[in-house]
Design a protein around this motif. Structure first.
Motif, PDB file in Angstrom:
ATOM      1  N   PRO A  50      -2.365 -15.156  11.586  1.00  0.00           N
ATOM      2  CA  PRO A  50      -3.794 -15.421  11.776  1.00  0.00           C
ATOM      3  C   PRO A  50      -4.548 -14.544  12.797  1.00  0.00           C
ATOM      4  CG  PRO A  50      -2.272 -16.775  12.758  1.00  0.00           C
ATOM      5  CD  PRO A  50      -1.564 -15.936  12.059  1.00  0.00           C
ATOM      6  N   SER A  51      -3.452 -13.579  13.608  1.00  0.00           N
ATOM      7  CA  SER A  51      -4.374 -13.048  14.593  1.00  0.00           C
ATOM      8  C   SER A  51      -4.395 -11.564  14.089  1.00  0.00           C
ATOM      9  CB  SER A  51      -3.544 -13.053  15.912  1.00  0.00           C
ATOM     10  OG  SER A  51      -4.218 -12.372  16.805  1.00  0.00           O
ATOM     11  N   ALA A  52      -4.691 -10.413  15.089  1.00  0.00           N
ATOM     12  CA  ALA A  52      -4.969  -8.966  14.693  1.00  0.00           C
ATOM     13  C   ALA A  52      -3.419  -8.575  14.369  1.00  0.00           C
ATOM     14  CB  ALA A  52      -5.347  -8.327  15.800  1.00  0.00           C
ATOM     15  N   VAL A  53      -3.436  -7.816  13.191  1.00  0.00           N
ATOM     16  CA  VAL A  53      -2.214  -7.424  12.962  1.00  0.00           C
ATOM     17  C   VAL A  53      -2.236  -5.594  12.626  1.00  0.00           C
ATOM     18  CG1 VAL A  53      -1.657  -9.192  11.478  1.00  0.00           C
ATOM     19  CG2 VAL A  53      -3.051  -7.438  10.269  1.00  0.00           C
ATOM     20  N   TYR A  54      -0.963  -5.243  12.635  1.00  0.00           N
ATOM     21  CA  TYR A  54      -0.642  -3.872  12.517  1.00  0.00           C
ATOM     22  C   TYR A  54      -0.270  -3.871  11.085  1.00  0.00           C
ATOM     23  CZ  TYR A  54      -0.296  -2.232  17.274  1.00  0.00           C
ATOM     24  OH  TYR A  54      -0.751  -2.059  18.499  1.00  0.00           O
ATOM     25  N   ARG A  55      -0.664  -2.973   9.930  1.00  0.00           N
ATOM     26  CA  ARG A  55      -0.478  -3.036   8.540  1.00  0.00           C
ATOM     27  C   ARG A  55       0.158  -1.601   8.138  1.00  0.00           C
ATOM     28  NH1 ARG A  55      -5.518  -4.811   6.872  1.00  0.00           N
ATOM     29  NH2 ARG A  55      -4.555  -6.950   6.693  1.00  0.00           N
ATOM     30  N   VAL A  56       1.248  -2.059   7.213  1.00  0.00           N
ATOM     31  CA  VAL A  56       1.784  -0.686   6.418  1.00  0.00           C
ATOM     32  C   VAL A  56       1.555  -1.031   5.111  1.00  0.00           C
ATOM     33  CG1 VAL A  56       3.843   0.676   6.094  1.00  0.00           C
ATOM     34  CG2 VAL A  56       3.230  -0.154   8.595  1.00  0.00           C
ATOM     35  N   GLU A  57       1.075   0.024   4.261  1.00  0.00           N
ATOM     36  CA  GLU A  57       1.282  -0.112   3.072  1.00  0.00           C
ATOM     37  C   GLU A  57       2.319   1.047   2.269  1.00  0.00           C
ATOM     38  OE1 GLU A  57      -1.538   1.775  -0.843  1.00  0.00           O
ATOM     39  OE2 GLU A  57      -2.317  -0.130   0.289  1.00  0.00           O
ATOM     40  N   TYR A  58       3.107   0.450   1.552  1.00  0.00           N
ATOM     41  CA  TYR A  58       4.296   1.211   0.971  1.00  0.00           C
ATOM     42  C   TYR A  58       4.620   1.139  -0.880  1.00  0.00           C
ATOM     43  CZ  TYR A  58       6.679  -3.430   0.839  1.00  0.00           C
ATOM     44  OH  TYR A  58       7.093  -4.951   0.479  1.00  0.00           O
ATOM     45  N   SER A  59       5.260   2.144  -0.929  1.00  0.00           N
ATOM     46  CA  SER A  59       5.449   2.397  -2.528  1.00  0.00           C
ATOM     47  C   SER A  59       6.356   1.403  -3.070  1.00  0.00           C
ATOM     48  CB  SER A  59       5.619   3.511  -2.709  1.00  0.00           C
ATOM     49  OG  SER A  59       4.627   4.431  -2.283  1.00  0.00           O
ATOM     50  N   LEU A  60       6.184   0.743  -4.402  1.00  0.00           N
ATOM     51  CA  LEU A  60       7.260   0.169  -5.199  1.00  0.00           C
ATOM     52  C   LEU A  60       7.334   0.982  -6.362  1.00  0.00           C
ATOM     53  CD1 LEU A  60       5.558  -3.373  -4.696  1.00  0.00           C
ATOM     54  CD2 LEU A  60       7.542  -2.397  -3.456  1.00  0.00           C
ATOM     55  N   GLU A  61       8.340   0.467  -7.061  1.00  0.00           N
ATOM     56  CA  GLU A  61       8.691   1.292  -8.256  1.00  0.00           C
ATOM     57  C   GLU A  61       7.363   1.274  -9.080  1.00  0.00           C
ATOM     58  OE1 GLU A  61      11.802   1.208 -11.922  1.00  0.00           O
ATOM     59  OE2 GLU A  61      11.934  -0.096 -10.434  1.00  0.00           O
ATOM     60  N   TYR A  62       6.656   0.252  -9.089  1.00  0.00           N
ATOM     61  CA  TYR A  62       5.489   0.428 -10.094  1.00  0.00           C
ATOM     62  C   TYR A  62       4.097  -0.315  -9.221  1.00  0.00           C
ATOM     63  CZ  TYR A  62       8.798   0.386 -13.943  1.00  0.00           C
ATOM     64  OH  TYR A  62       9.624   0.853 -14.520  1.00  0.00           O
ATOM     65  N   GLY A  63       3.743   0.767  -8.212  1.00  0.00           N
ATOM     66  CA  GLY A  63       2.563   0.344  -7.403  1.00  0.00           C
ATOM     67  C   GLY A  63       2.799   0.255  -6.001  1.00  0.00           C
ATOM     68  N   THR A  64       2.113  -0.411  -5.439  1.00  0.00           N
ATOM     69  CA  THR A  64       2.375  -0.509  -3.811  1.00  0.00           C
ATOM     70  C   THR A  64       2.202  -2.073  -3.428  1.00  0.00           C
ATOM     71  OG1 THR A  64       0.123  -0.471  -3.499  1.00  0.00           O
ATOM     72  CG2 THR A  64       0.978   1.629  -3.401  1.00  0.00           C
ATOM     73  N   ASP A  65       2.798  -2.147  -2.025  1.00  0.00           N
ATOM     74  CA  ASP A  65       2.889  -3.324  -1.440  1.00  0.00           C
ATOM     75  C   ASP A  65       2.409  -3.129  -0.040  1.00  0.00           C
ATOM     76  OD1 ASP A  65       2.609  -6.047  -1.133  1.00  0.00           O
ATOM     77  OD2 ASP A  65       4.751  -6.316  -1.636  1.00  0.00           O
ATOM     78  N   THR A  66       2.023  -4.220   0.805  1.00  0.00           N
ATOM     79  CA  THR A  66       1.773  -4.211   2.192  1.00  0.00           C
ATOM     80  C   THR A  66       2.430  -5.227   2.967  1.00  0.00           C
ATOM     81  OG1 THR A  66      -0.556  -3.503   1.553  1.00  0.00           O
ATOM     82  CG2 THR A  66      -0.335  -4.408   3.773  1.00  0.00           C
ATOM     83  N   LEU A  67       2.687  -4.897   3.964  1.00  0.00           N
ATOM     84  CA  LEU A  67       3.237  -5.668   5.129  1.00  0.00           C
ATOM     85  C   LEU A  67       2.546  -5.539   6.574  1.00  0.00           C
ATOM     86  CD1 LEU A  67       7.146  -4.812   4.742  1.00  0.00           C
ATOM     87  CD2 LEU A  67       5.900  -6.970   4.161  1.00  0.00           C
ATOM     88  N   GLU A  68       2.877  -6.855   7.194  1.00  0.00           N
ATOM     89  CA  GLU A  68       2.009  -7.052   8.451  1.00  0.00           C
ATOM     90  C   GLU A  68       2.649  -7.508   9.597  1.00  0.00           C
ATOM     91  OE1 GLU A  68      -2.762  -7.528   6.409  1.00  0.00           O
ATOM     92  OE2 GLU A  68      -1.433  -9.224   7.410  1.00  0.00           O
ATOM     93  N   ILE A  69       2.589  -7.266  10.599  1.00  0.00           N
ATOM     94  CA  ILE A  69       2.999  -7.848  11.963  1.00  0.00           C
ATOM     95  C   ILE A  69       1.849  -8.371  13.063  1.00  0.00           C
ATOM     96  CG2 ILE A  69       3.616  -5.707  13.194  1.00  0.00           C
ATOM     97  CD1 ILE A  69       6.162  -6.826  14.056  1.00  0.00           C
TER      98      ILE A  69
END
Length: 173
Positions: free
Chosen positions: A87-106
């Protein structure tokens, strides 16, 4: 405890040709979670990584293991989540998967600069999710001491994707 004898193999899940390593029977075992946490603690002591300020748990089974380990170590617990779950301000990283990308946040305020952290998850496969989590830790200014995985799928060589810090795996396939 012999973890492998309790972890259930589910063939052809989530797709044909995959063997899913189901940890729910291990978590359901009366001594399962305690044995996992003791295993991580023992390995981290052997590695002499020192005091841990925070445990990072990767969504979702990393939350279970990470929160329990954090309690045991007297450290804080910090979740790393899929997009739009924090719910608050995040850092975000997009990374590669075998078929596409995904994203994680902290959360941006989850860790203070210089805090000493370990990253915990249930499985390391190709290493993409764990490597992305290390990038999030780096964005916060915290120091990554080690990784801990309940299961490592050795044939996928996920370790090669990770930064050069100690890696603890309690079960290898």
């Amino acid at each position: 405890m012999d973890f492998k004898s309790i972890i259930r193999d589910i063939p052809n899940f989530p797709q044909q040709g995959i063997i899913f390593r189901d940890i729910t029977p291990l978590l359901a075992h009366p001594h399962g979670l305690t044995s996992i946490i003791q295993g991580f603690q023992t390995k981290f002591v052997e590695l002499n990584i020192g005091e841990v300020d925070a445990v990072i748990g990767i969504e979702s089974r990393g939350f279970i293991l990470g929160a329990a380990l954090a309690m045991s170590l007297g450290a804080s617990f910090v979740p790393v989540r899929k997009p739009k779950k924090l719910p608050s301000a995040v850092y975000r990283v997009e990374y590669s998967l075998e078929y596409g990308t995904d994203t994680l946040e902290i959360h941006q305020d989850a860790l203070a600069k210089g805090e000493r952290v370990v990253i915990i998850d249930d499985v390391i496969a190709t290493g993409g999710t764990a490597a992305a989590t290390a990038k999030l830790v780096q964005q916060t200014g915290a120091e990554l001491l080690a990784y801990g995985f309940l299961i490592e799928l050795d044939f996928l060589n996920g370790r090669k994707a990770l930064p050069e810090v100690p890696i603890v795996s309690l079960v290898n396939y």
